[in-house]
Each structure stands twice: as structure tokens, then as C-alpha cells.
Scaffold this motif. Structure first.
Motif: not given
Length: 437
Positions: A201-212, A242-253
Motif C-alpha cells: 500500500e505504500d508503493t511510491m513512484l518518483f522520477v529521478v534525473h540521471k545526474d542526481t 521532493t514531492a515535485d518528483d513524484l510520477l503520481m501522488p501517494r496512494g494512486i499507484f
């Protein structure tokens, strides 16, 4: 080489989609096919193919038109992936990784079980990804697999923890296709909390830039097939998001993907294309029309004609079910639609290997030379049945379970409850947490 009219009813395909499919075939014949051997020999990423795809605007196939994309449906996207797969399996397979990230943002947003508040939070996140792919031609990877466990059975081992201003991610991904060549990685991870066991239930998706900072690519890549995918290990150590890096909000996946199960069969277009490519090569070989080869006509042998007939029948069956399954892709499908989806996945992944094997047997020993593409197609085709979450063995189990048990019995059906059953579709009656891959 085949044309789309050879196996599709064009009256059921929008003209703009036909134009893209025809353009892909032009690129395939003129560029992709010629580059495929070097990509395979060197296990190098098909950089030039991606440049061509980006120049044509194909990185935005699944992105809505309002954001500059083409707004293709899932079935329309699948047809494009299959056409690419006829010429270069590695390009098609990695192309799916990019488009899957776009598709998740596109189709999950439209799910009817999202609240207005959830959609309001989701909207700017997906627009950010869409704008990057369209305006900046950014390429996305979608690494999910992890070593040491079947990732359909337990929460992702890659974890994130809340810190001031965001989260820190630690973990790793195996078989991270496009590793070192994409611009962004869509990282699926589990948010963990003190004193609580990790949960789906706590699965999260973040978008991470290659140079992070903290993100690195490790290991060698020298596989049997799909060598151009460059699927190396991705290591994440104290990667700050950060929250701006989420692919979708918490819980949506967890709320959406279990109810959009066709999203998990987007690997199959590649193998549908590989199967078609093997058949096309065989036909041209028997006609004596392979460039660089003697123009020897082998069509007079009855044994070869019978083999071609069998292969055509097998290929037509595969494509018909596969096309129907993708045509039925949507949120909250029926049980019958899910059964057809599982059957389509199984038939394509098994059928691609059968088709390439039969093509070699029909053409003869010379077709196994590495100077010809059939040998590469044979190796590439072996990878399809191995790909989680829907390997061939898992599909056999799921088909049997859904056929034999009623929906309200699924959570208690005996078998592999602690393993791959966690990604079995359960409809509205089952446990959503267990359905997350």
C-alpha cells in the motif's frame, strides 16, 4: 517485409495511426534493420534509432494531444511497438519502457475511482513529465525488477524515507533498461515507516534525473538476447527527491494499477513484432529475396510450404487474440477480458520463440549464420517468457485460477499465495494491496 495491411483491418485503424505505422516501417527498412546487427554484436544502445524516434515525435505517442502528444490509445501504441519489433527487438523493448511511464500518467489519471482532490494533485505532476518528453525529447526508463526476490510477491526492496523537504531513496534495480542512456528513471519504491513492516500500500513512484547525486549505473551487460537494451544495475544511495518528483501522488499507484491490468502486458508488442519479423524473413529467404544472398528459389519444396502454412496459421492466431486483448484495455475490465489478456500474453511470449525456431528449421542451417537477422531474432525471442510480472508459468497459473474459481474465492484459492499470485487480478472483490506488482 510485411505491410500493416497484411494483418490488420485498416478500416478499424485511424488514418493518423496508419501514417505512424507506415512511417515506422519506412524507418525500419531504411535504418533500424541495418543498425540492428551492430547493436546486437556490441551490446550497445540503439542511440541513432532513438534519435529518429524522437525526431518523428514518437516519444509522445501516449501523451494527450493537449500536451503536444499524439494521444494514442493503448492498442494504437501496441501496434507501433510491434512494428518497431519487426526490425530491432531491443529498440522496441526499451521504447516500451519510456512509453509505459507516459502511459501510466495518461491512463491512471482517467480512472473513475480517483477523487477530484487526487486528480488535482496528480495533474501538475503528469504535465511536467509530458512537457519534458515532448518539448525536450526526454527519454524515460522504468526499472522495477530487483534481484533476490520475485518483485510481484513482496513490496519493493528499494525504499524511501521521509526527510526534511522530501524523501531519500536507497536500493537497487536489476535489468534497468536504458541504464546510462535515458534522461530520467521512474523509480518504484516502498515508503517505510519506523516500527512498521513494508507494505504494498505504500508503493511510491518518483522520477529521478540521471545526474542526481547518489544515482549510479554498475555492472556489465552481456546477455544472450535483447543485447541492445543495456539493462545494467541501477544503484540508489541517499537519492534525495521532493514531492515535485513524484510520477503520481501517494496512494494512486496502488489504487489504480490493479484495476488497469492490461498495463502489465506492454512488453508483448515487442515479441509480436519479433515473431512477425521472423516470419517475414523466412518468406523472403524462401523466395530468394534476401539482400546479399544468392537469389535461390526454395519454394518448390512441399515440406517448406507446409511449414510456412503452419507458421502463418500460428501467427494469425497470436495476432488476432493479442489485438483483441489490447483493444479491450481499460480500467476495471471484466473477468472475460482479463482471461483473454492473460491468454494473449502467454501466446505471444511462447509463440515468438516457436516462430523463430520454426523459421530457422524451415530455412535451414544457413539461416543460423550471425550475418543474417534470424539468429538474433531467435535469441531475442527467448527473453519474452521470462519477463515479470507475467512470465509464461505465471500466466498458466493465472488462467487456471481465474477459470476454476469465482471472484469471491480468489483470495483463498490454494497455491502460490506467497509468490507470484500477488499480481493476480482480483476485480473489485479482492485485496487491492495484493494485486500491486
Amino acid at each position: 517485409m510485411s505491410e500493416i495491411a497484411d494483418y490488420y483491418d485498416l478500416s478499424r485503424i485511424r488514418p493518423e495511426v496508419q501514417n505512424v505505422l507506415n512511417r515506422v516501417n519506412e524507418l525500419g527498412r531504411e535504418r533500424f534493420a541495418g543498425r540492428a546487427k551492430a547493436v546486437d554484436d556490441d551490446a550497445s544502445f540503439p542511440v541513432e534509432n532513438y534519435r529518429d524516434l524522437a525526431d518523428e515525435g514518437f516519444l509522445g505517442l501516449c501523451i494527450p494531444e493537449e500536451f503536444g502528444g499524439r494521444g494514442f490509445s493503448m492498442s494504437e501504441y501496441a501496434m507501433v511497438g510491434a512494428e518497431i519489433g519487426k526490425y530491432c527487438g531491443a529498440t522496441a523493448l526499451t521504447f516500451n519502457m519510456h512509453n509505459s511511464s507516459m502511459a501510466w500518467s495518461r491512463f491512471m489519471f482517467d480512472m473513475p475511482n480517483l477523487t477530484p482532490e487526487e486528480k488535482a494533485t496528480f495533474a501538475p505532476l503528469r504535465e511536467r513529465q509530458f512537457r519534458r518528453a515532448v518539448a525536450k525529447k526526454a527519454i524515460y526508463s522504468q526499472p522495477i525488477s530487483e534481484g533476490g526476490q520475485n518483485w510481484t510477491s513482496k513490496p519493493n526492496q528499494t525504499q524511501c524515507r521521509k526527510v526534511d523537504g522530501g524523501w531519500k531513496i536507497d536500493g537497487f534495480k536489476k535489468f534497468a533498461s536504458l541504464a546510462g542512456y535515458c534522461d530520467y528513471y521512474t523509480i518504484v519504491c516502498t515508503e517505510v515507516f519506523e516500527g512498521q513492516e513494508p507494505r504494498h500500500e505504500d508503493t511510491m513512484l518518483f522520477v529521478v534525473h540521471k545526474d542526481t547525486p547518489g544515482l549510479s549505473v554498475k555492472g556489465e551487460w552481456d546477455p544472450l538476447g535483447m543485447r541492445g537494451t543495456n539493462s545494467r544495475d541501477l544503484i540508489l544511495k541517499d537519492v534525495f527527491v521532493t514531492a515535485d518528483d513524484l510520477l503520481m501522488p501517494r496512494g494512486i499507484f496502488n489504487k489504480t494499477l490493479p484495476n488497469w491490468p492490461h498495463m502489465m502486458i506492454t512488453l508483448s508488442p515487442t515479441y509480436m513484432g519479433v515473431a512477425q519479423g521472423a516470419y517475414d524473413f523466412m518468406v523472403d529467404y524462401l523466395k530468394g529475396k534476401i539482400p546479399g544472398q544468392p537469389p535461390i528459389d526454395r519454394r518448390m519444396y512441399a515440406t517448406k510450404r507446409i511449414a510456412v502454412g503452419k507458421m502463418y496459421a500460428r501467427l494469425a492466431n497470436m495476432r488476432a487474440l493479442w489485438w483483441q486483448a489490447f483493444g479491450e484495455a481499460k480500467g476495471f475490465p471484466t473477468k472475460a477480458e482479463v482471461l483473454r489478456m492473460y491468454a494473449a500474453q502467454y501466446n505471444v511470449m511462447e509463440g515468438a520463440a516457436e516462430m523463430t525456431s520454426m523459421a530457422i528449421r524451415t530455412c535451414g542451417g544457413q539461416s543460423m549464420l550471425r550475418s543474417l537477422p534470424l539468429e538474433r531474432m531467435y535469441r531475442d525471442s527467448r527473453c519474452g517468457a521470462l519477463m515479470l510480472p507475467f512470465t509464461s508459468e505465471i500466466m498458466e497459473d493465472y488462467l487456471g485460477v481465474l477459470a476454476l474459481y469465482e471472484m469471491d474465492e480468489l483470495d483463498h484459492a490454494p497455491g502460490d499465495e506467497g509468490g507470484a499470485r500477488n499480481s493476480l487480478w482480483r476485480g473489485d472483490t479482492g485485496s487491492g494491496a495484493r494485486a500491486v506488482r
